[in-house]
Design a protein around this motif. Structure first.
Motif, PDB file in Angstrom:
ATOM      1  N   ALA A 142       0.973  -1.292  -0.028  1.00  0.00           N
ATOM      2  CA  ALA A 142       0.160   0.053  -0.121  1.00  0.00           C
ATOM      3  C   ALA A 142       0.881   1.273  -0.096  1.00  0.00           C
ATOM      4  N   GLU A 143       1.849   1.398   0.707  1.00  0.00           N
ATOM      5  CA  GLU A 143       2.830   2.241   0.806  1.00  0.00           C
ATOM      6  C   GLU A 143       3.704   2.735  -0.581  1.00  0.00           C
ATOM      7  N   MET A 144       3.936   1.572  -1.341  1.00  0.00           N
ATOM      8  CA  MET A 144       4.470   1.391  -2.394  1.00  0.00           C
ATOM      9  C   MET A 144       3.505   2.047  -3.455  1.00  0.00           C
ATOM     10  N   ASP A 145       2.350   1.562  -3.331  1.00  0.00           N
ATOM     11  CA  ASP A 145       1.269   1.989  -4.566  1.00  0.00           C
ATOM     12  C   ASP A 145       0.897   3.691  -4.123  1.00  0.00           C
ATOM     13  N   ARG A 146       1.052   3.999  -2.992  1.00  0.00           N
ATOM     14  CA  ARG A 146       0.955   5.526  -2.854  1.00  0.00           C
ATOM     15  C   ARG A 146       2.176   6.241  -3.408  1.00  0.00           C
ATOM     16  N   THR A 147       3.247   5.966  -3.106  1.00  0.00           N
ATOM     17  CA  THR A 147       4.336   6.504  -3.524  1.00  0.00           C
ATOM     18  C   THR A 147       4.448   6.516  -5.184  1.00  0.00           C
ATOM     19  N   MET A 148       4.165   5.402  -5.788  1.00  0.00           N
ATOM     20  CA  MET A 148       4.144   5.338  -7.330  1.00  0.00           C
ATOM     21  C   MET A 148       3.008   6.500  -7.618  1.00  0.00           C
ATOM     22  N   ALA A 149       1.719   6.505  -6.999  1.00  0.00           N
ATOM     23  CA  ALA A 149       0.773   7.484  -7.626  1.00  0.00           C
ATOM     24  C   ALA A 149       1.235   8.837  -7.507  1.00  0.00           C
ATOM     25  N   GLU A 150       1.979   9.091  -6.366  1.00  0.00           N
ATOM     26  CA  GLU A 150       2.494  10.291  -6.036  1.00  0.00           C
ATOM     27  C   GLU A 150       3.655  10.766  -7.197  1.00  0.00           C
ATOM     28  N   TYR A 151       4.744   9.971  -6.967  1.00  0.00           N
ATOM     29  CA  TYR A 151       5.739  10.229  -8.032  1.00  0.00           C
ATOM     30  C   TYR A 151       5.684   9.951  -9.257  1.00  0.00           C
ATOM     31  N   GLY A 152       4.876   8.951  -9.522  1.00  0.00           N
ATOM     32  CA  GLY A 152       5.035   8.412 -10.929  1.00  0.00           C
ATOM     33  C   GLY A 152       4.722   9.495 -12.123  1.00  0.00           C
ATOM     34  N   PRO A 153       3.563  10.203 -11.856  1.00  0.00           N
ATOM     35  CA  PRO A 153       3.439  11.232 -12.992  1.00  0.00           C
ATOM     36  C   PRO A 153       4.513  12.078 -13.411  1.00  0.00           C
ATOM     37  N   ALA A 154       5.187  12.554 -12.235  1.00  0.00           N
ATOM     38  CA  ALA A 154       6.533  13.528 -12.289  1.00  0.00           C
ATOM     39  C   ALA A 154       7.543  12.540 -13.470  1.00  0.00           C
ATOM     40  N   CYS A 155       7.761  11.380 -12.957  1.00  0.00           N
ATOM     41  CA  CYS A 155       8.790  10.675 -13.562  1.00  0.00           C
ATOM     42  C   CYS A 155       8.222  10.275 -15.033  1.00  0.00           C
ATOM     43  N   THR A 156       6.970  10.269 -15.231  1.00  0.00           N
ATOM     44  CA  THR A 156       6.512  10.175 -16.661  1.00  0.00           C
ATOM     45  C   THR A 156       6.868  11.308 -17.569  1.00  0.00           C
TER      46      THR A 156
END
Length: 97
Positions: free
Chosen positions: A29-43
């Protein structure tokens, strides 16, 4: 009376325990939250979603942001090594600056 106290203490001890499955679910759950938060910026930085460079970007941004907020210090020397800030006195876990 002793049996009642022992039963209550045992109940509280069992309530604090988590199974490996529960820990794995919390970490996921923590990793999912991290990916949702920072994923768009990395994209936006040009990394293909769910690629290794994208994951590395997510982890780096998460670490940078966590460091800016202050982490948890497990040093037995308190804030001694924080470039002169703090007294350096204290033992245990504390929240860093």
């Amino acid at each position: 009376m002793r049996a009642v106290i022992l039963t209550i203490a045992s109940t509280f001890c069992l309530l604090g325990c988590t199974t490996p499955e529960q820990k794995a679910m919390q970490q996921q759950a923590e990793m999912d939250r991290t990916m949702a938060e920072y994923g768009p910026a990395c994209t936006q930085l040009g990394h293909a979603p769910n690629s290794d460079p994208w994951r590395n970007c997510v982890l780096q941004l998460s670490a940078q942001n966590g460091g800016a907020r202050g982490g948890v210090s497990t040093s037995i020397f308190g804030s001694f090594g924080s470039w002169g800030r703090g007294s350096g006195v204290g033992i245990g876990i504390g929240v860093g600056r």
